[in-house]
Design a protein around this motif. Structure first.
Motif, mmCIF file in Angstrom:
data_model
loop_
_atom_site.group_PDB
_atom_site.id
_atom_site.type_symbol
_atom_site.label_atom_id
_atom_site.label_comp_id
_atom_site.label_asym_id
_atom_site.label_seq_id
_atom_site.Cartn_x
_atom_site.Cartn_y
_atom_site.Cartn_z
ATOM 1 N N LEU A 424 0.842 -1.202 0.000
ATOM 2 C CA LEU A 424 0.000 0.000 0.000
ATOM 3 C C LEU A 424 0.874 1.248 0.000
ATOM 4 O O LEU A 424 0.571 2.252 -0.625
ATOM 5 C CB LEU A 424 -0.930 0.024 1.221
ATOM 6 C CG LEU A 424 -1.938 -1.127 1.324
ATOM 7 C CD1 LEU A 424 -2.789 -0.975 2.580
ATOM 8 C CD2 LEU A 424 -2.834 -1.199 0.096
ATOM 9 N N SER A 425 1.991 1.188 0.736
ATOM 10 C CA SER A 425 2.837 2.388 0.812
ATOM 11 C C SER A 425 3.852 2.419 -0.336
ATOM 12 O O SER A 425 4.198 3.482 -0.836
ATOM 13 C CB SER A 425 3.563 2.443 2.163
ATOM 14 O OG SER A 425 4.543 1.445 2.278
ATOM 15 N N ASP A 450 -2.750 3.368 9.824
ATOM 16 C CA ASP A 450 -3.851 4.205 9.328
ATOM 17 C C ASP A 450 -4.702 3.465 8.302
ATOM 18 O O ASP A 450 -5.888 3.763 8.144
ATOM 19 C CB ASP A 450 -3.308 5.496 8.681
ATOM 20 C CG ASP A 450 -2.986 6.549 9.726
ATOM 21 O OD1 ASP A 450 -3.030 6.217 10.932
ATOM 22 O OD2 ASP A 450 -2.694 7.692 9.337
ATOM 23 N N CYS A 451 -4.103 2.513 7.611
ATOM 24 C CA CYS A 451 -4.882 1.761 6.618
ATOM 25 C C CYS A 451 -5.929 0.889 7.308
ATOM 26 O O CYS A 451 -6.890 0.464 6.673
ATOM 27 C CB CYS A 451 -3.971 0.927 5.711
ATOM 28 S SG CYS A 451 -2.756 -0.052 6.595
ATOM 29 N N GLY A 462 -6.220 2.848 2.919
ATOM 30 C CA GLY A 462 -5.154 3.324 2.036
ATOM 31 C C GLY A 462 -4.026 3.782 2.923
ATOM 32 O O GLY A 462 -4.194 3.904 4.141
ATOM 33 N N CYS A 463 -2.877 4.026 2.315
ATOM 34 C CA CYS A 463 -1.749 4.474 3.116
ATOM 35 C C CYS A 463 -1.778 5.997 3.203
ATOM 36 O O CYS A 463 -1.147 6.689 2.397
ATOM 37 C CB CYS A 463 -0.435 3.968 2.518
ATOM 38 S SG CYS A 463 0.938 4.463 3.560
ATOM 39 N N TYR A 464 -2.492 6.530 4.190
ATOM 40 C CA TYR A 464 -2.643 7.988 4.345
ATOM 41 C C TYR A 464 -1.314 8.683 4.631
ATOM 42 O O TYR A 464 -1.065 9.772 4.117
ATOM 43 C CB TYR A 464 -3.676 8.301 5.436
ATOM 44 C CG TYR A 464 -5.097 8.012 4.986
ATOM 45 C CD1 TYR A 464 -5.926 9.035 4.533
ATOM 46 C CD2 TYR A 464 -5.591 6.710 4.979
ATOM 47 C CE1 TYR A 464 -7.216 8.762 4.101
ATOM 48 C CE2 TYR A 464 -6.874 6.428 4.549
ATOM 49 C CZ TYR A 464 -7.686 7.463 4.117
ATOM 50 O OH TYR A 464 -8.956 7.199 3.680
ATOM 51 N N PRO A 465 -0.416 8.099 5.418
ATOM 52 C CA PRO A 465 0.822 8.840 5.703
ATOM 53 C C PRO A 465 1.811 8.903 4.535
ATOM 54 O O PRO A 465 2.538 9.882 4.416
ATOM 55 C CB PRO A 465 1.463 8.066 6.868
ATOM 56 C CG PRO A 465 0.493 7.039 7.297
ATOM 57 C CD PRO A 465 -0.530 6.887 6.246
ATOM 58 N N LEU A 466 1.825 7.855 3.673
ATOM 59 C CA LEU A 466 2.945 7.783 2.723
ATOM 60 C C LEU A 466 2.539 7.796 1.246
ATOM 61 O O LEU A 466 3.385 8.020 0.386
ATOM 62 C CB LEU A 466 3.771 6.507 2.986
ATOM 63 C CG LEU A 466 4.365 6.366 4.390
ATOM 64 C CD1 LEU A 466 5.143 5.069 4.517
ATOM 65 C CD2 LEU A 466 5.263 7.538 4.731
#
Ligand SMILES: Cc1cc2nc3c(=O)[nH]c(=O)nc-3n(C[C@H](O)[C@H](O)[C@H](O)COP(=O)(O)O)c2cc1C
Ligand code: SF4
Length: 489
Positions: A424-425, A450-451, A462-466
């Motif tokens: 994801l990231s 976060d996913c 989803g990968c919100y941070p990256l």
């Protein structure tokens, strides 16, 4: 509260090996990486008259982003495209796909039926097209579809409303899904209808060119719950034979209707009792570390599969071994081992330094969780060398994924190294490893969770941070606000 060193702070492979030794963990880890044809990771796996082109597998991962009818959205297609770009040659299911509406884990889960057929064709096509764009052949790419009914964890109509479909009453898990002793169990005839939906889904997947379907038996969903239905009366509970009737009937039905389609099983190879945050160590801002639910009144523990009945904080592989012998008899060769459930013991399933917002702090160094999954997989592969085994739990290794992946494949612990969150990231990570490129450290998953937190709060995963796609979306702001509100409450 105990804290654990972050993997990102370990500089060299030698330091990482020392860290493993300090923790007394026997995770194999090479010091140097091979490239090209010399690398164990580029060796193909013979399967069903073709070859699976390398030793990376993409695990199924739901996005909570399908349409209300169960078709793919733009975000779903993008994720599947990323699976194709990854370079992995085994795409295990894409994501859990419900075989009928009442078995959806959320109102946006994909749903396989005649009306949605074109959408699934597009998803498969997205993987193949993306894979070709990277210059890769596709004759050594194996794409399956994961079929599921969410059973106890169904929420088909509203994200916040559980509508469990249960096989038996569970002394610890019933209250988590808000049911009491009067709540009705699925009847044997309702189970037969669900089996028919699995078979119909298998036919559709076969028509669309998927090479296999995974009859999902993990993470507390319906297929997995059958395996622990010791206390259920009737044809689907009690004896091992009855508890595996669902698998046998689905497999026979699909084989009759779609003889060319291969079958696989993703299995929670072991489980433990459910966990909750320690109230003594929880504050409004931070959940405490996970501790086991009180099980003293429920011994011997008869509500799990691969759990030690006398001590359900430990696993017992005797029935999982029996299950693998059954897979052998049924000529099912593709097996993907995972563990437990994200709903009630996430630390054994997705080792992470930062838990999801509704979870608990890690009760152990997450590397212990990685090692536990790897060790179980090694034992089972050793006892069933003829199965094609995919291993799970590697994302937490971060920078050291390539070194461990190479070692476990070389030493025969697994046939294929499965990756979930990392893709994801940083979807291209397997391709970068195989090509000997330097890894892009800023894209490596740091297990921020976060996913998982996003869908638990009604947002798509989803990968919100990256991942820029999510990072810049208004949903990222919403997620930040939800997390801040939770901390303040
Ligand atoms: C957002 C998210 C969605 C997931 N959805 C599924 C799923 O649909 N089916 C499944 O078998 N596992 C699912 N999993 C579990 C992963 O396949 C995988 O087992 C887990 O993330 C551990 O692997 P990793 O350490 O490489 O992330 C999901 C995990 C995440 C983080
Ligand atoms: S949100 Fe991104 S960094 Fe966090 S666990 Fe998921 S994939 Fe990894």
């Amino acid at each position: 509260m105990r804290t654990f060193p972050a993997i990102g702070g370990i500089r060299t492979v030698a330091d990482f090996k020392q860290h493993l030794a300090d923790l007394h963990l026997s995770i194999p880890c090479d010091l140097d990486l091979e490239t090209g044809a010399a690398s164990p990771l580029t060796q193909s796996i013979p399967f069903n008259g073709k070859r699976i082109g390398n030793r990376f597998c993409i695990h199924p991962m739901e996005g909570w982003d399908g349409t209300p009818e169960g078709k793919a959205s733009e975000a779903t297609t993008r994720r599947w495209r990323n699976f194709g770009l990854s370079g992995a040659k085994l795409i295990w299911g894409g994501e859990a796909v419900a075989v009928r509406h009442d078995g959806r884990a959320n109102p946006n889960q994909l749903l396989i039926n005649e009306q949605n057929k074109a959408s699934f064709a597009e998803l498969r096509d997205a993987v193949i097209t993306a894979h070709r764009e990277t210059g890769e052949h596709t004759d050594d790419l194996l794409i399956g579809l994961q079929l599921t009914h969410s059973g106890r964890f169904s929420r088909p109509n509203e994200k916040t409303r559980p509508e469990p479909r249960i096989l038996y009453h569970h002394p610890l898990l019933d209250r988590r899904v808000k049911v009491d002793a009067s709540y009705p169990l699925l009847t044997d005839s309702e189970i037969r209808e669900i089996i028919d939906h699995f078979i119909a889904a298998g036919r559709i997947a076969s028509d669309l060119g998927f090479e296999f379907v995974d009859i999902k038996h993990c993470h507390g969903y319906l297929g997995h719950e059958f395996l622990s239905a010791h206390t259920r009366a009737g044809e689907f509970g009690g004896s091992f034979e009855n508890r595996t009737r669902f698998l046998r009937e689905v497999a026979a039905g699909i084989r009759a209707i779609a003889p060319g389609l291969q079958l696989g099983v993703r299995l929670s190879a072991f489980d433990l009792v459910s966990f909750h945050p320690d109230p003594e160590l929880s504050t409004p801002a931070k959940m405490g570390p996970g501790i086991p639910d009180q099980y003293g009144d429920w011994l011997p523990y008869r509500w799990g599969f691969g759990v030690k009945a006398s001590q359900p904080e430990a696993y017992d592989l005797s029935e999982p071994r029996q299950f693998l012998s059954l897979l052998r008899e049924l000529d099912i060769k593709l097996v993907n081992f995972t563990a437990g459930s994200p709903y009630y013991n996430h630390h054994i399933q997705r080792p992470a330094l930062y838990p999801p917002s509704d979870g608990y702090q890690p009760p152990e160094d997450p590397l212990v969780g990685v090692a536990r999954q790897m060790e179980v997989t090694r034992e089972l592969k050793r006892d069933f060398p003829d199965l094609i085994v995919v291993g799970t739990g590697y994302t937490y290794l971060q920078e050291f994924v390539p070194f461990v992946a190479q070692a476990v494949v070389r030493e025969g612990w697994v046939d294929s190294v499965g990756l979930g969150r990392m893709v994801l990231s940083y979807p291209e990570l397997p391709r970068d490893i195989i090509s000997g490129r330097v890894l892009q450290h800023k894209r490596i998953c740091r297990t921020f969770s976060d996913c998982t937190t996003a869908p638990r709060n009604g947002l798509p995963s989803g990968c919100y941070p990256l991942d820029g796609y999510y990072k810049q979306s208004p949903k990222a702001t919403q997620l930040k606000q939800i997390k801040a509100a939770r901390r303040a409450s």
